[in-house]
Design an enzyme around this catalytic site. Structure first.
Site, PDB file in Angstrom:
ATOM      1  N   THR A   5     -55.631 -55.287  27.039  1.00  0.00           N
ATOM      2  CA  THR A   5     -56.953 -55.045  27.600  1.00  0.00           C
ATOM      3  C   THR A   5     -57.505 -56.435  27.825  1.00  0.00           C
ATOM      4  O   THR A   5     -56.806 -57.420  27.584  1.00  0.00           O
ATOM      5  CB  THR A   5     -57.804 -54.215  26.597  1.00  0.00           C
ATOM      6  N   GLY A   8     -56.244 -52.768  21.653  1.00  0.00           N
ATOM      7  CA  GLY A   8     -55.945 -51.379  21.334  1.00  0.00           C
ATOM      8  C   GLY A   8     -56.729 -50.889  20.140  1.00  0.00           C
ATOM      9  O   GLY A   8     -57.945 -51.098  20.028  1.00  0.00           O
TER      10      GLY A   8
END
Length: 572
Positions: free
Chosen positions: A373, A465
């Site tokens: 991410t 995560g």
């Protein structure tokens, strides 16, 4: 001497005033300069360029987001989604912009299970069926139309220019490619982007992506309809369906950004402004800090403090699995979960000297790769503040690119609970609250957050995560201890998420004696082979106007923290 009633009322109103008042009776000193912290130098410079061209922090965020989608495609992009936490200087308004992906309208609860009810291996991870409807493009348009100052043609210009001229592939992207190269090679669109002569591109290679430039140009010209309607929408739907996915034009037409009220949590004299559902981060952060509020943990020895923090993590992640989901689809007892009385009940089961095995907590439901991410934080000279966490979920998303579009699609359907108690790619379990439903947004761990208090305000967040929430909490604790932006970004990390019942430590920061003390208390401890996360922090001292930017040093020479108004423009 007793205060008069009028003076009491005045002081009460002052204490309840919006963020524009840093101290009683005085205005905050505006930032002397802007500060940007992102995971890639190209993105930081793009944001600085837009600030120099008349944009504010929100315009700069659009530039950063679009640039990260180009130069850090393993982590995020317009094929994914994200959350934006904003603080507007003119009125102190704080708002959470939900640009999370949502399930296609043809999605069903059992779509990833076989005839025996078992989840088909990798069905939620690889290929077109794993993709939810992207939210990032709509989020960027919303940010521009409602909070920005310059048109999209200005804020998207740096990424468009670089996509055509070319950029140097980072060591980070090159290291991530082997994790997904086999699946990427199955997609003709992905092969065109990430392979040369049949081999994955390497660090130092110069890449170009004219398809991405054309996609951004459509968005700049037509706004939301440049992505969710017209020729690009048709291309996306045709490409996804041809590859076995279930997208429709109606899915794209229906997608909407949602503005939500942030969660606010008080702890140690600080106010935490953080992500509401469908992020699980804010509730989990609130629960952990509320549990810890019953202890004088800042004064404790490291192992004693860590034991209590881990027990708080264990209980918050257990509740995450049981209760949390898209608030537009399920009723979540948020007020109860964030009450101090509820925290006291959770705290009562914590033994100060012994770990409680997760199996002894109430079970979830029927018992219930590498994450990636990206995050960036920005403050401008007016005091506008934004923290953005965006993603395509796993590294390179679902590893599928519709030819001619220039970006990978997400595999965000893996963030749903495909079956009760079955772990997703991050090892997180869930129940009916986070089951697949048409149009539903999957539960997320992304936790863009502000912390204000002590005449300072910080914006922070990180990828990682299931570890995002614990990293943000440890970063908040660092800031509350008076540390700076860079120290916070670099802080050593540990993690526990209820299942599996193990503390994971970054290597090298606890000695063997301390690790043994944790084991003596009944904790299973594993020292990871590598570090994790990529935290980005900006910090504004409202007494002096000083700003700081901290970019996680775990990815050396890739991320960039900068203070100032003039961009380096290394990509011109």
């Amino acid at each position: 001497m007793k205060l008069r009633p009028l003076l009491v009322l005045f002081l009460g109103l002052l204490l309840a005033a919006p963020l524009t008042h840093a101290r009683q009776g005085s205005e905050p000193v505006l930032p002397r300069q802007a500060a940007i912290a992102t995971a890639n130098a190209y993105a930081t410079d793009a944001g600085l360029e837009v600030l120099a061209n008349g944009g504010n922090a929100f315009d700069a965020a659009i530039a950063v987001s679009a640039m990260l989608g180009l130069v850090e495609p393993e982590s995020s992009g317009i094929g994914g989604g994200g959350f934006m936490l904003l603080r507007r200087a003119q009125d102190g308004r704080e708002v959470f912009v939900d640009a999370r992906e949502r399930a296609p309208l043809a999605a069903t609860r059992d779509m990833y299970r076989d005839e025996e009810g078992k989840v088909r291996p990798r069905s939620t991870i690889d290929g077109a069926l794993a993709a939810a409807i992207p939210g990032t493009p709509a989020g960027l348009v919303h940010l521009s139309e409602h909070y920005g100052r310059v048109p999209l043609s200005v804020s998207l210009a740096p990424a468009i220019r670089l996509a055509r001229k070319g950029w140097v592939l980072s060591e980070k992207t090159a290291q991530m490619l082997p994790w997904r190269s086999e699946v990427l090679a199955r997609s003709s669109g992905a092969r065109e982007l990430f392979f040369r002569g049949g081999e994955p591109v390497k660090a130092g290679d110069t890449l170009k992506n004219p398809d991405y430039a054309r996609t951004l140009e459509r968005i700049a010209r037509h706004g939301r309809d440049g992505f969710y309607a017209g020729p690009l929408a048709q291309r996306l739907v045709d490409g996804v369906q041809k590859a076995g996915g279930i997208w429709s034009l109606e899915d794209l037409a229906q997608y909407q950004v949602i503005e939500r009220e942030p969660l606010r949590i008080e702890h140690r004299g600080y106010t935490l402004v953080t992500a509401p559902l469908p992020s699980s981060g804010g509730i989990a952060l609130g629960q952990m800090l509320n549990i810890l509020s019953g202890y004088n943990y800042p004064a404790m020895a490291p192992v004693d403090r860590m034991h209590l923090v881990v027990e708080a993590m264990r209980r918050a992640y257990r509740d995450r699995a049981q209760f949390l989901g898209d608030p537009d689809f399920v009723e979540v007892p948020v007020q109860r979960m964030l009450s101090l009385d509820y925290a006291a009940g959770l705290r009562a089961s914590i033994h100060p000297g012994r770990a409680m095995p997760s199996e002894l907590l109430p079970p979830v439901g029927q018992q219930d790769a590498r994450p990636d991410t990206t995050h960036f934080s920005i403050v401008d000279v007016e005091g506008n503040l934004i923290a953005v966490t965006q993603t395509v979920n796993l590294t390179f998303g679902n590893a599928f690119v519709v030819p001619g579009t220039g970006f990978v699609l997400n595999n965000e359907m893996d963030d749903f609970a495909a079956a009760p108690g079955v772990p997703n790619a991050f090892g997180l379990i869930g129940d009916a609250a986070n089951a697949v439903e048409p149009g539903k947004r999957p539960l997320s761990s992304m936790s863009p957050t502000f912390l204000r208090g002590g005449d300072r305000i910080a914006a922070l967040g990180t990828p990682g995560g299931s570890r995002i929430i614990t990293m943000v909490m440890l970063g908040l604790m660092e800031l509350m201890d008076g540390k700076g932006a860079q120290e916070t970004a670099d802080r050593p990390r540990y993690h526990h998420q209820f299942v599996p019942d193990v503390i994971t430590l970054e290597p090298g920061w606890l000695d063997e004696a301390q690790i043994q003390q944790l084991r003596d208390r009944g904790h299973e401890v594993r020292v990871a082979d590598s570090t994790w996360g990529n935290m980005q922090v900006v910090l504004w001292d409202q007494r002096s106007g000083e700003v700081q930017a901290g970019s996680d040093r775990r990815w050396k020479s890739v991320g960039k923290a900068a203070t100032g108004d003039e961009p380096a423009l290394i990509y011109r």
